[in-house]
Design a protein around this motif. Structure first.
Motif, PDB file in Angstrom:
ATOM      1  N   SER A  12       6.350  97.178 134.531  1.00 22.98           N
ATOM      2  CA  SER A  12       6.073  98.637 134.659  1.00 22.98           C
ATOM      3  C   SER A  12       6.496  99.256 136.235  1.00 22.98           C
ATOM      4  CB  SER A  12       4.469  98.918 134.705  1.00 22.98           C
ATOM      5  OG  SER A  12       3.695  98.094 135.191  1.00 22.98           O
ATOM      6  N   ALA A  35      -0.369  95.818 133.432  1.00 19.55           N
ATOM      7  CA  ALA A  35      -1.922  95.294 133.648  1.00 19.55           C
ATOM      8  C   ALA A  35      -2.748  96.668 133.265  1.00 19.55           C
ATOM      9  CB  ALA A  35      -2.022  94.529 134.789  1.00 19.55           C
ATOM     10  N   VAL A  62      -1.775  89.003 131.831  1.00 15.79           N
ATOM     11  CA  VAL A  62      -1.355  87.762 131.643  1.00 15.79           C
ATOM     12  C   VAL A  62      -2.342  86.712 132.096  1.00 15.79           C
ATOM     13  CG1 VAL A  62       1.042  88.666 131.445  1.00 15.79           C
ATOM     14  CG2 VAL A  62       0.038  87.343 133.517  1.00 15.79           C
ATOM     15  N   ASN A  87       7.500  87.866 134.556  1.00 19.18           N
ATOM     16  CA  ASN A  87       7.745  88.460 135.753  1.00 19.18           C
ATOM     17  C   ASN A  87       6.437  88.805 136.510  1.00 19.18           C
ATOM     18  OD1 ASN A  87       9.105  90.443 137.701  1.00 19.18           O
ATOM     19  ND2 ASN A  87       7.678  91.761 136.902  1.00 19.18           N
ATOM     20  N   SER A 143       9.778  82.260 143.427  1.00 22.10           N
ATOM     21  CA  SER A 143       9.722  82.879 144.900  1.00 22.10           C
ATOM     22  C   SER A 143      10.215  81.861 145.692  1.00 22.10           C
ATOM     23  CB  SER A 143       8.462  83.259 145.414  1.00 22.10           C
ATOM     24  OG  SER A 143       8.384  83.725 146.760  1.00 22.10           O
TER      25      SER A 143
HETATM   26  P1  NAP Z   1       4.798  94.404 142.154  1.00 19.40           P
HETATM   27  O1  NAP Z   1       5.546  95.615 142.470  1.00 19.40           O
HETATM   28  O2  NAP Z   1       3.235  94.397 142.737  1.00 19.40           O
HETATM   29  O3  NAP Z   1       4.463  94.669 140.535  1.00 19.40           O
HETATM   30  C1  NAP Z   1       3.893  93.847 139.768  1.00 19.40           C
HETATM   31  C2  NAP Z   1       4.052  94.034 138.227  1.00 19.40           C
HETATM   32  O4  NAP Z   1       3.320  93.119 137.598  1.00 19.40           O
HETATM   33  C3  NAP Z   1       3.490  95.329 137.983  1.00 19.40           C
HETATM   34  O5  NAP Z   1       4.175  96.019 136.778  1.00 19.40           O
HETATM   35  C4  NAP Z   1       2.011  95.245 137.491  1.00 19.40           C
HETATM   36  O6  NAP Z   1       1.501  95.895 136.469  1.00 19.40           O
HETATM   37  C5  NAP Z   1       2.311  93.742 136.705  1.00 19.40           C
HETATM   38  N1  NAP Z   1       1.054  92.884 136.977  1.00 19.40           N
HETATM   39  C6  NAP Z   1       0.189  92.622 138.056  1.00 19.40           C
HETATM   40  N2  NAP Z   1      -0.708  91.825 137.535  1.00 19.40           N
HETATM   41  C7  NAP Z   1      -0.471  91.696 136.340  1.00 19.40           C
HETATM   42  C8  NAP Z   1      -1.246  90.939 135.379  1.00 19.40           C
HETATM   43  N3  NAP Z   1      -2.495  90.153 135.705  1.00 19.40           N
HETATM   44  N4  NAP Z   1      -0.904  90.897 133.995  1.00 19.40           N
HETATM   45  C9  NAP Z   1       0.187  91.617 133.680  1.00 19.40           C
HETATM   46  N5  NAP Z   1       1.118  92.264 134.537  1.00 19.40           N
HETATM   47  C10 NAP Z   1       0.538  92.240 135.819  1.00 19.40           C
HETATM   48  O7  NAP Z   1       5.555  93.081 142.014  1.00 19.40           O
HETATM   49  P2  NAP Z   1       6.988  92.659 142.136  1.00 19.40           P
HETATM   50  O8  NAP Z   1       7.344  92.554 143.696  1.00 19.40           O
HETATM   51  O9  NAP Z   1       7.871  93.415 141.290  1.00 19.40           O
HETATM   52  O10 NAP Z   1       7.168  91.008 141.634  1.00 19.40           O
HETATM   53  C11 NAP Z   1       7.712  90.875 140.443  1.00 19.40           C
HETATM   54  C12 NAP Z   1       7.536  89.076 140.568  1.00 19.40           C
HETATM   55  O11 NAP Z   1       8.508  88.741 141.356  1.00 19.40           O
HETATM   56  C13 NAP Z   1       6.055  88.557 140.857  1.00 19.40           C
HETATM   57  O12 NAP Z   1       6.201  87.304 139.866  1.00 19.40           O
HETATM   58  C14 NAP Z   1       6.402  88.034 142.420  1.00 19.40           C
HETATM   59  O13 NAP Z   1       5.698  86.981 142.612  1.00 19.40           O
HETATM   60  C15 NAP Z   1       7.980  87.768 142.159  1.00 19.40           C
HETATM   61  N6  NAP Z   1       8.449  87.968 143.592  1.00 19.40           N
HETATM   62  C16 NAP Z   1       8.338  89.349 144.382  1.00 19.40           C
HETATM   63  C17 NAP Z   1       9.076  88.900 145.595  1.00 19.40           C
HETATM   64  C18 NAP Z   1       9.055  90.136 146.505  1.00 19.40           C
HETATM   65  O14 NAP Z   1       9.310  90.185 147.667  1.00 19.40           O
HETATM   66  N7  NAP Z   1       8.497  91.589 145.901  1.00 19.40           N
HETATM   67  C19 NAP Z   1       9.528  87.902 146.248  1.00 19.40           C
HETATM   68  C20 NAP Z   1       9.460  86.735 145.577  1.00 19.40           C
HETATM   69  C21 NAP Z   1       8.807  86.892 144.158  1.00 19.40           C
HETATM   70  P3  NAP Z   1       0.731  97.465 136.641  1.00 19.40           P
HETATM   71  O15 NAP Z   1       1.854  98.419 137.155  1.00 19.40           O
HETATM   72  O16 NAP Z   1      -0.165  97.668 135.669  1.00 19.40           O
HETATM   73  O17 NAP Z   1      -0.060  97.066 137.856  1.00 19.40           O
END
Ligand code: NAP
Length: 248
Positions: A12, A35, A62, A87, A143
């Motif tokens: 999302s 979520a 999840v 993700n 990550s």
């Molecule tokens: P984000 O912008 O915080 O978005 C998180 C997404 O995950 C949202 O769609 C959220 O849903 C969903 N979510 C959160 N908790 C959840 C749960 N318990 N069950 C199911 N869905 C859940 O995160 P992002 O930065 O895009 O990160 C995505 C992935 O990339 C993650 O695994 C993160 O660790 C990894 N990552 C990110 C970075 C970075 O710098 N951004 C760097 C390294 C790795 P809602 O919209 O309903 O809240």
């Protein structure tokens, strides 16, 4: 893969949203997991449908096995599974390990590790030729924190991503002869809302000077790597972990 279903947990917002849109443009029928933010998930579905793609939004925490089972059951009605993008992921507030509660660490592992493993289990049951499936791809979001350890920030998160790296390697070997490729992406500092959820909205930009390329990455730059892994262009790639981090 045309017309096969791709489940994207946490589709999302952020990287998941960009991946959902990119996967739909390549012909996948996309399941946008979320979520709690239903409005954000629905806006991803609309963005896909407006370009004649196919998508549905399904609520799934999840960290809850019942939600995962329900997600896959509902996705079965949408078509044949071809890809799972693990993700969904969380960070906690900036903290040292000696300040962390058991509840925080358990939730971190339940969402980032157990959730990804249970989703992969359900995907393998459907995609493995061993179970009569047609094969497919699993991409896990790790990550660069897995390499850096994230001291004084969130070692628990870094450790959860280290587990994702090992899981990617092991599951990839386990199902390599069953038509399933498994890979992970290790993003660096990416401009999404995850930093705000850790209490530091400016974190990525504040640390950008430490990145060899001297900038943060975009969700689309991660999505591009994910859809490449999902494609037949990556047909000989499995048990692989790809850094998409500007050199970080
Ligand atoms: P984000 O912008 O915080 O978005 C998180 C997404 O995950 C949202 O769609 C959220 O849903 C969903 N979510 C959160 N908790 C959840 C749960 N318990 N069950 C199911 N869905 C859940 O995160 P992002 O930065 O895009 O990160 C995505 C992935 O990339 C993650 O695994 C993160 O660790 C990894 N990552 C990110 C970075 C970075 O710098 N951004 C760097 C390294 C790795 P809602 O919209 O309903 O809240």
């Amino acid at each position: 893969m045309t017309d096969r279903v791709a489940i994207i947990t946490g589709g999302s917002r952020g990287i998941g949203r960009a991946t959902a849109i990119a996967a739909a443009s390549r012909g996948f029928r996309v399941v946008v997991g979320y979520a709690s933010n239903e409005a954000a998930a629905k806006s991803v579905v609309s963005a896909i449908e407006v370009k004649n793609g196919k998508a549905i939004a399904l609520k799934c925490d999840v960290g809850d096995e019942h939600d995962i089972l329900a997600l896959f059951k509902a996705a079965d009605k949408f078509g044949t599974l071809g890809a799972l993008i693990n993700n969904a992921g969380i960070v906690g507030p900036t903290s040292r390990v000696d300040e962390m509660s058991a509840e925080r660490i358990q939730r971190m592992m339940a969402v980032n590790v157990t959730g990804s493993m249970l989703c992969a289990r359900e995907a393998v049951k459907r995609m493995s030729t061993r179970h009569g499936g047609k094969g497919g791809v699993i991409v896990n979001l790790s990550s660069v924190a897995a390499k850096l350890g994230s001291p004084n920030t969130y070692v628990d998160y870094a450790a959860s991503k280290g587990a994702i790296d090992s899981f990617t390697i092991g599951l990839g070997y386990e199902v390599a002869g069953e038509g399933i490729r498994v890979a992970a992406i290790r993003p660096g500092l990416i401009d999404t809302e995850i930093h705000a959820s850790g209490g530091e909205p400016d974190r990525a930009h504040r640390l950008a000077h430490n990145v060899p390329m001297k900038r943060v990455g975009t969700a689309e730059e991660i999505a591009n790597a994910i859809v490449w892994l999902m494609s037949d262009d990556a047909s000989y790639v499995t048990s692989a972990i790809l850094d998409v981090s500007g050199g970080r």
